[in-house]
Design a protein around this motif. Structure first.
Motif, PDB file in Angstrom:
ATOM      1  N   THR A  81       6.442  -9.057 -45.086  1.00 39.86           N
ATOM      2  CA  THR A  81       6.665  -8.695 -46.494  1.00 39.86           C
ATOM      3  C   THR A  81       6.818  -7.193 -46.650  1.00 39.86           C
ATOM      4  O   THR A  81       7.703  -6.716 -47.372  1.00 39.86           O
ATOM      5  N   THR A  82       5.982  -6.440 -45.965  1.00 42.15           N
ATOM      6  CA  THR A  82       6.079  -4.978 -46.019  1.00 42.15           C
ATOM      7  C   THR A  82       7.440  -4.501 -45.524  1.00 42.15           C
ATOM      8  O   THR A  82       8.073  -3.641 -46.139  1.00 42.15           O
ATOM      9  N   LYS A  83       7.886  -5.082 -44.412  1.00 42.31           N
ATOM     10  CA  LYS A  83       9.181  -4.696 -43.858  1.00 42.31           C
ATOM     11  C   LYS A  83      10.322  -5.071 -44.803  1.00 42.31           C
ATOM     12  O   LYS A  83      11.259  -4.278 -45.004  1.00 42.31           O
ATOM     13  N   LEU A  84      10.255  -6.268 -45.392  1.00 39.59           N
ATOM     14  CA  LEU A  84      11.324  -6.692 -46.295  1.00 39.59           C
ATOM     15  C   LEU A  84      11.386  -5.830 -47.541  1.00 39.59           C
ATOM     16  O   LEU A  84      12.472  -5.497 -48.022  1.00 39.59           O
ATOM     17  N   VAL A  85      10.233  -5.461 -48.061  1.00 41.48           N
ATOM     18  CA  VAL A  85      10.213  -4.558 -49.222  1.00 41.48           C
ATOM     19  C   VAL A  85      10.807  -3.209 -48.830  1.00 41.48           C
ATOM     20  O   VAL A  85      11.591  -2.617 -49.587  1.00 41.48           O
ATOM     21  N   ALA A  86      10.478  -2.735 -47.640  1.00 43.27           N
ATOM     22  CA  ALA A  86      11.037  -1.460 -47.178  1.00 43.27           C
ATOM     23  C   ALA A  86      12.550  -1.554 -47.020  1.00 43.27           C
ATOM     24  O   ALA A  86      13.274  -0.613 -47.371  1.00 43.27           O
ATOM     25  N   TYR A  87      13.054  -2.662 -46.521  1.00 36.80           N
ATOM     26  CA  TYR A  87      14.502  -2.825 -46.379  1.00 36.80           C
ATOM     27  C   TYR A  87      15.186  -2.919 -47.743  1.00 36.80           C
ATOM     28  O   TYR A  87      16.267  -2.371 -47.930  1.00 36.80           O
ATOM     29  N   ARG A  88      14.561  -3.592 -48.682  1.00 36.41           N
ATOM     30  CA  ARG A  88      15.203  -3.821 -49.990  1.00 36.41           C
ATOM     31  C   ARG A  88      15.023  -2.662 -50.965  1.00 36.41           C
ATOM     32  O   ARG A  88      15.898  -2.348 -51.754  1.00 36.41           O
ATOM     33  N   ARG A  89      13.854  -2.049 -50.961  1.00 35.54           N
ATOM     34  CA  ARG A  89      13.543  -1.008 -51.951  1.00 35.54           C
ATOM     35  C   ARG A  89      13.668   0.402 -51.392  1.00 35.54           C
ATOM     36  O   ARG A  89      13.522   1.369 -52.112  1.00 35.54           O
ATOM     37  N   GLY A  90      13.838   0.506 -50.102  1.00 35.77           N
ATOM     38  CA  GLY A  90      13.909   1.825 -49.484  1.00 35.77           C
ATOM     39  C   GLY A  90      12.620   2.165 -48.789  1.00 35.77           C
ATOM     40  O   GLY A  90      11.547   1.691 -49.161  1.00 35.77           O
ATOM     41  N   PHE A  91      12.730   2.975 -47.770  1.00 33.53           N
ATOM     42  CA  PHE A  91      11.566   3.355 -46.982  1.00 33.53           C
ATOM     43  C   PHE A  91      11.532   4.868 -46.898  1.00 33.53           C
ATOM     44  O   PHE A  91      12.496   5.507 -46.510  1.00 33.53           O
ATOM     45  N   HIS A  92      10.389   5.416 -47.254  1.00 36.92           N
ATOM     46  CA  HIS A  92      10.206   6.862 -47.201  1.00 36.92           C
ATOM     47  C   HIS A  92       9.001   7.173 -46.341  1.00 36.92           C
ATOM     48  O   HIS A  92       7.876   7.060 -46.787  1.00 36.92           O
ATOM     49  N   ASP A 123      15.191   1.414 -38.721  1.00 35.81           N
ATOM     50  CA  ASP A 123      14.642   0.128 -38.274  1.00 35.81           C
ATOM     51  C   ASP A 123      13.340   0.324 -37.503  1.00 35.81           C
ATOM     52  O   ASP A 123      12.369  -0.408 -37.701  1.00 35.81           O
ATOM     53  N   ARG A 124      13.313   1.310 -36.625  1.00 39.13           N
ATOM     54  CA  ARG A 124      12.103   1.559 -35.833  1.00 39.13           C
ATOM     55  C   ARG A 124      10.945   2.012 -36.719  1.00 39.13           C
ATOM     56  O   ARG A 124       9.806   1.587 -36.515  1.00 39.13           O
ATOM     57  N   GLU A 125      11.226   2.858 -37.702  1.00 39.99           N
ATOM     58  CA  GLU A 125      10.158   3.325 -38.593  1.00 39.99           C
ATOM     59  C   GLU A 125       9.645   2.208 -39.490  1.00 39.99           C
ATOM     60  O   GLU A 125       8.441   2.096 -39.716  1.00 39.99           O
ATOM     61  N   ILE A 126      10.549   1.389 -39.999  1.00 38.29           N
ATOM     62  CA  ILE A 126      10.137   0.248 -40.819  1.00 38.29           C
ATOM     63  C   ILE A 126       9.314  -0.718 -39.987  1.00 38.29           C
ATOM     64  O   ILE A 126       8.288  -1.237 -40.436  1.00 38.29           O
ATOM     65  N   ASP A 127       9.739  -0.982 -38.753  1.00 42.80           N
ATOM     66  CA  ASP A 127       9.000  -1.888 -37.881  1.00 42.80           C
ATOM     67  C   ASP A 127       7.598  -1.345 -37.604  1.00 42.80           C
ATOM     68  O   ASP A 127       6.611  -2.085 -37.686  1.00 42.80           O
TER      69      ASP A 127
END
Length: 147
Positions: free
Chosen positions: A134-145, A82-86
């Motif tokens: 939008t960036t955060k939602l895509v990261a939550y839905r598609r994965g975040f690397h 969550d912190r990295e996505i934020d």
């Protein structure tokens, strides 16, 4: 009917941070739309801007409080992901603030009307919120690397 059920399922089982991102993104878009409706109806841009910004802040807080009241489990917990996505979403969203600031500066140097300068800055804040969300939602839905 199945689309409605799918949306309800996603809302029920998404994390608290993702829910917060949805709330803030929707509030930003609705607030900006309300601003232009008010200006189009003849309200002055200054009071319309101040009222819609204030209402958007209040709506964001109320939405967050309501979400925590409805789904209290995990509401105040952030994990490393969550912190990295934020952080990533904020960095992407702030690019719009930089672009908007440069555009407003150019308008000021060209001695353009205050209306256009203020609206450029307001648009930059809205686009920052929308792009960051939008960036955060895509990261939550598609994965975040992270890099």
């Amino acid at each position: 009917m199945s689309i409605f059920l799918d949306i309800m399922y996603r809302i029920l089982y998404m994390g608290a941070e993702e829910r917060r991102v949805w709330i803030l993104g929707i509030v930003a878009v609705l607030g900006y739309a309300a601003y232009w409706i008010a200006v189009g109806a003849g309200a002055g841009y200054r009071p319309a801007m101040l009222w819609t910004i204030g209402a958007a802040i209040a709506a964001g807080i109320a939405g967050h409080v309501a979400a925590v009241a409805i789904w209290p489990e995990g509401a105040n917990q952030k994990d490393q992901r969550d912190r990295e996505i934020d952080r990533f979403g904020q960095a992407v969203g702030q690019s719009m603030l930089v672009i908007g600031g440069v555009a407003a500066l150019a308008l000021a140097l060209a001695e353009t009307s205050y209306f256009w300068i203020a609206n450029t800055i307001y648009l930059a804040f809205v686009l920052s919120a929308v792009l960051g969300s939008t960036t955060k939602l895509v990261a939550y839905r598609r994965g975040f690397h992270p890099w």
